[in-house]
Design a protein around this motif. Sequence first.
Motif, PDB file in Angstrom:
ATOM      1  N   GLU A  84      50.058  41.505  36.621  1.00 19.34           N
ATOM      2  CA  GLU A  84      48.872  40.649  36.717  1.00 19.34           C
ATOM      3  C   GLU A  84      48.467  40.343  37.912  1.00 19.34           C
ATOM      4  O   GLU A  84      49.283  40.241  39.101  1.00 19.34           O
ATOM      5  CB  GLU A  84      49.060  39.287  35.996  1.00 19.34           C
ATOM      6  CG  GLU A  84      49.674  39.526  34.351  1.00 19.34           C
ATOM      7  CD  GLU A  84      49.695  37.948  33.628  1.00 19.34           C
ATOM      8  OE1 GLU A  84      49.816  37.234  34.468  1.00 19.34           O
ATOM      9  OE2 GLU A  84      50.028  38.268  32.370  1.00 19.34           O
ATOM     10  N   SER A 127      53.100  49.000  40.856  1.00 20.90           N
ATOM     11  CA  SER A 127      52.180  47.574  41.322  1.00 20.90           C
ATOM     12  C   SER A 127      52.400  47.462  43.030  1.00 20.90           C
ATOM     13  O   SER A 127      51.472  47.004  43.473  1.00 20.90           O
ATOM     14  CB  SER A 127      52.941  46.337  41.001  1.00 20.90           C
ATOM     15  OG  SER A 127      52.395  46.142  39.493  1.00 20.90           O
ATOM     16  N   LEU A 171      48.382  42.528  43.094  1.00 20.04           N
ATOM     17  CA  LEU A 171      49.033  42.652  41.704  1.00 20.04           C
ATOM     18  C   LEU A 171      50.509  42.066  41.805  1.00 20.04           C
ATOM     19  O   LEU A 171      51.042  42.624  42.757  1.00 20.04           O
ATOM     20  CB  LEU A 171      48.962  44.008  41.586  1.00 20.04           C
ATOM     21  CG  LEU A 171      49.180  44.184  40.044  1.00 20.04           C
ATOM     22  CD1 LEU A 171      48.049  43.739  39.003  1.00 20.04           C
ATOM     23  CD2 LEU A 171      49.027  45.878  39.777  1.00 20.04           C
ATOM     24  N   TRP A 197      41.911  49.704  38.266  1.00 20.50           N
ATOM     25  CA  TRP A 197      41.748  48.513  38.912  1.00 20.50           C
ATOM     26  C   TRP A 197      40.637  48.529  39.950  1.00 20.50           C
ATOM     27  O   TRP A 197      40.763  49.584  40.709  1.00 20.50           O
ATOM     28  CB  TRP A 197      43.165  47.899  39.639  1.00 20.50           C
ATOM     29  CG  TRP A 197      44.321  47.622  38.639  1.00 20.50           C
ATOM     30  CD1 TRP A 197      45.211  48.141  38.693  1.00 20.50           C
ATOM     31  CD2 TRP A 197      44.118  46.112  38.022  1.00 20.50           C
ATOM     32  NE1 TRP A 197      46.028  47.102  37.619  1.00 20.50           N
ATOM     33  CE2 TRP A 197      45.513  46.136  37.429  1.00 20.50           C
ATOM     34  CE3 TRP A 197      43.401  45.294  38.205  1.00 20.50           C
ATOM     35  CZ2 TRP A 197      45.744  45.108  36.719  1.00 20.50           C
ATOM     36  CZ3 TRP A 197      43.754  44.010  37.315  1.00 20.50           C
ATOM     37  CH2 TRP A 197      44.797  43.998  36.650  1.00 20.50           C
ATOM     38  N   SER A 235      40.304  50.101  31.152  1.00 17.71           N
ATOM     39  CA  SER A 235      41.712  49.451  31.642  1.00 17.71           C
ATOM     40  C   SER A 235      42.445  50.210  32.203  1.00 17.71           C
ATOM     41  O   SER A 235      43.847  50.015  32.379  1.00 17.71           O
ATOM     42  CB  SER A 235      42.500  48.747  30.391  1.00 17.71           C
ATOM     43  OG  SER A 235      41.607  47.675  29.793  1.00 17.71           O
ATOM     44  N   GLU A 286      40.537  42.943  39.351  1.00 14.31           N
ATOM     45  CA  GLU A 286      40.295  42.900  38.207  1.00 14.31           C
ATOM     46  C   GLU A 286      40.210  44.276  37.379  1.00 14.31           C
ATOM     47  O   GLU A 286      39.981  45.247  37.987  1.00 14.31           O
ATOM     48  CB  GLU A 286      38.989  42.114  37.604  1.00 14.31           C
ATOM     49  CG  GLU A 286      37.657  42.871  38.000  1.00 14.31           C
ATOM     50  CD  GLU A 286      36.494  41.801  37.825  1.00 14.31           C
ATOM     51  OE1 GLU A 286      36.520  40.775  37.539  1.00 14.31           O
ATOM     52  OE2 GLU A 286      35.565  42.527  37.925  1.00 14.31           O
ATOM     53  N   ASP A 324      47.354  38.093  41.229  1.00 13.41           N
ATOM     54  CA  ASP A 324      47.478  36.843  41.571  1.00 13.41           C
ATOM     55  C   ASP A 324      46.745  36.360  42.598  1.00 13.41           C
ATOM     56  O   ASP A 324      46.184  37.707  43.232  1.00 13.41           O
ATOM     57  CB  ASP A 324      49.223  36.607  42.062  1.00 13.41           C
ATOM     58  CG  ASP A 324      49.554  35.233  41.790  1.00 13.41           C
ATOM     59  OD1 ASP A 324      48.519  34.309  41.591  1.00 13.41           O
ATOM     60  OD2 ASP A 324      50.674  35.088  41.751  1.00 13.41           O
ATOM     61  N   ALA A 380      55.539  43.262  37.406  1.00  9.38           N
ATOM     62  CA  ALA A 380      55.972  42.636  36.412  1.00  9.38           C
ATOM     63  C   ALA A 380      57.511  42.418  36.403  1.00  9.38           C
ATOM     64  O   ALA A 380      57.994  41.541  35.739  1.00  9.38           O
ATOM     65  CB  ALA A 380      55.409  43.694  35.001  1.00  9.38           C
TER      66      ALA A 380
END
Length: 282
Positions: A34, A74, A64, A154, A151, A146, A36, A67
């Motif tokens: 996600e 990421s 990013l 990015w 999707s 975003e 940040d 996870a």
Amino acid sequence: MKSTRILLPSLIFGIAGGFALTGCIEQKQTAAAEPDMLQKDTTVYLQEGKETPSCKISISYAYLKPASEKDSISRLINEKIQEEAFGKQYVKLTPEGLVSALANDFIKNYNTDVKELFEADMHNGMKAEDVPAWYNYEYQIKTALEAGKDSTVWNYSVVNFQYTGGAHPNTLAKYMNINAQTGKLITADDVFRKEDNAKICSLIMKELIKEVNKKMETDTISSIEGLQSVGILLDTDIYIPENFMLGKDGVTFYYNRYEIAPYSAGDFSLTVPYDDINVYLK
């Protein structure tokens, strides 16, 4: 009075995967990476105990958040962001390390530019009330991350604002698109069909005319001649810029100040809906 050095010179995605357990109805989903944000605000003063002259620094850095420790995509995306937005020397830094390094570089640049001159002026008897405004610097970095088209992309933007003693501040924006699954930068050649460049530019021109009419609060501009009459596209034809964004609803083309118009006209952010442009995309 001083030359401006822009320190910038991007987009990332972790996909949550679901899997079915044999003989079970329940599905489990892996955690997703996600966006940040890190924020740093500081002010540096040339003269101890005095609030002027000063250098104000504000950095908002979006990245990013992996996870898990095994989330290598990421990390690749973050490295690509840091390389494209700020430079290769920042690639391997952590997000926290990047923000600190940028702030330190701004401070170093400020001291290098003006400290000796200021100390010489003070030694020669310059009074506090006579300190020139150009001794006050300001640096701002604003970023956003975003999810974009389907999707699978990015979207990343970085806006670099600097006032370093010139006639006016300088603002430079950079847009980036990153493949969410591979971490690779998506270029214009990856997206737009070259044989359709003229048709894409025609769509951009349509949006430019709309935007100029809106900015000028008129509805009288309808052609390139009308744009040129207000100082736009005097030195260049419309073109597909390096700054584009594959958003959720359309492709946004961004032109910084001076690219297609004088500084006074500002920048231009023009979005062409996918319904109009999809036929020209690879």
